[in-house]
Design an enzyme around this catalytic site. Structure first.
Site, PDB file in Angstrom:
ATOM      1  N   HIS A  34     -58.643  24.569  19.406  1.00  0.00           N
ATOM      2  CA  HIS A  34     -59.946  24.294  19.735  1.00  0.00           C
ATOM      3  C   HIS A  34     -60.554  25.620  20.465  1.00  0.00           C
ATOM      4  O   HIS A  34     -61.592  25.636  21.140  1.00  0.00           O
ATOM      5  CB  HIS A  34     -59.971  23.257  20.648  1.00  0.00           C
ATOM      6  CG  HIS A  34     -59.499  21.925  19.950  1.00  0.00           C
ATOM      7  ND1 HIS A  34     -59.337  20.796  20.482  1.00  0.00           N
ATOM      8  CD2 HIS A  34     -59.561  21.539  18.423  1.00  0.00           C
ATOM      9  CE1 HIS A  34     -58.942  19.813  19.619  1.00  0.00           C
ATOM     10  NE2 HIS A  34     -59.078  20.358  18.342  1.00  0.00           N
ATOM     11  N   ILE A  63     -45.477  16.425  33.058  1.00  0.00           N
ATOM     12  CA  ILE A  63     -44.865  17.329  31.971  1.00  0.00           C
ATOM     13  C   ILE A  63     -44.184  18.404  32.764  1.00  0.00           C
ATOM     14  O   ILE A  63     -43.339  18.940  32.826  1.00  0.00           O
ATOM     15  CB  ILE A  63     -45.590  17.681  30.640  1.00  0.00           C
ATOM     16  CG1 ILE A  63     -44.889  18.707  30.045  1.00  0.00           C
ATOM     17  CG2 ILE A  63     -46.890  18.447  31.145  1.00  0.00           C
ATOM     18  CD1 ILE A  63     -45.207  18.967  28.586  1.00  0.00           C
TER      19      ILE A  63
END
Ligand code: APR
Length: 238
Positions: free
Chosen positions: A121, A231
């Site tokens: 992106h 994470i």
């Protein structure tokens, strides 16, 4: 160390051909809100829905409001890579990680030292004049007012893929090749809501698919291991 982390460690230790596919959840532990979690960008009150503001049509028709939102919400300063970015950079240095395929535009993987980063992106660190193509930096846009213009008079556009715009075909091809050849694919910090990005993981042909995400993802995934802890925290234990 939990059983899940032990299983992840075993998979990572046993692989020298890993690919990481990530999203905004990789950067939340650096203080950058994601899009679709409850406190995410898409749940904040704006005159228009952020998905509308971050579209090509809106950028063209309402550039003042686009850049007001863009500077306030996407040009976030003072953020640093977290343990997730650092660990991925370490695995690349060790020759274990072949590529990072990210939907993020914040440049934190590169800031952590990763070099093979496929930015599906785009990036807030690249901005180009629409008329002459001259490059402008993150700071140039941050410290400009209103709709930024080039010395040539052209309007400067961030190198970020807006809704209604296509992705860079070369990046897509590199991402497909990396994922198709990966032994171990780790998907982290993404809701898998947005295509074509979310569709790229269909090219994975292995049997070591790991999902590390705090919430359920928007599509079914035949993951071999699912971890719902943060994470950064998870990677810091490896
Ligand atoms: N650890 C693990 N998972 C996390 C963490 C974390 N620290 N923080 C958030 N998450 C999870 C959330 O539960 C959520 O499922 O990360 C996911 C982030 O999903 P989104 O906010 O939808 O972000 P993303 O998947 O990257 O969005 C994709 O949408 O608007 C577009 O272009 C934009 O690239 C973006 C795309």
């Amino acid at each position: 160390m939990t059983k899940a982390i032990e299983a992840l460690k075993k998979l990572v230790d046993g692989s020298d051909n890993m690919v990481f596919f990530g999203g905004a959840g990789v950067s939340t532990e650096s203080g950058i809100p994601d899009f679709r979690s409850t406190n995410g960008l898409y749940h904040q009150e704006w005159k228009y829905p952020p998905e509308v503001i971050l579209s090509h049509t809106f950028y063209k028709s309402n550039p003042e409001e686009f850049f007001r939102f863009y500077r306030e919400k996407l040009l976030i300063t003072g953020v640093r890579p977290n343990a997730a970015h650092e660990k991925l950079a370490q695995w690349e240095r060790e020759g274990k990680l072949k590529a990072i395929v990210t939907q993020n535009i914040d440049g934190l993987h590169q800031a952590a030292g990763s070099s093979n980063v496929l930015e599906l992106h785009g990036s807030v660190h690249r901005n180009y004049c629409e008329k002459c193509g001259k490059f402008y930096s993150f700071e140039d846009i941050l410290h400009s007012e209103g709709v930024p213009h080039c010395t040539c008079g052209g309007q400067i556009k961030p190198d970020v893929v807006l809704y209604e715009e296509g992705l860079d075909q070369r990046i897509i091809t590199s991402a497909v090749n990396a994922i198709a050849n990966a032994d171990l694919l780790i998907i982290g910090g993404t809701s898998l809501n947005v295509y074509p990005a979310a569709g790229l993981i269909n090219y994975y042909r292995g049997n070591k698919l790991v999902l590390i995400n705090k919430s359920a993802v928007a599509r079914d995934l035949a993951a071999n291991l699912v971890i719902s802890d943060p994470i950064g925290e998870t990677f810091s234990q490896l």
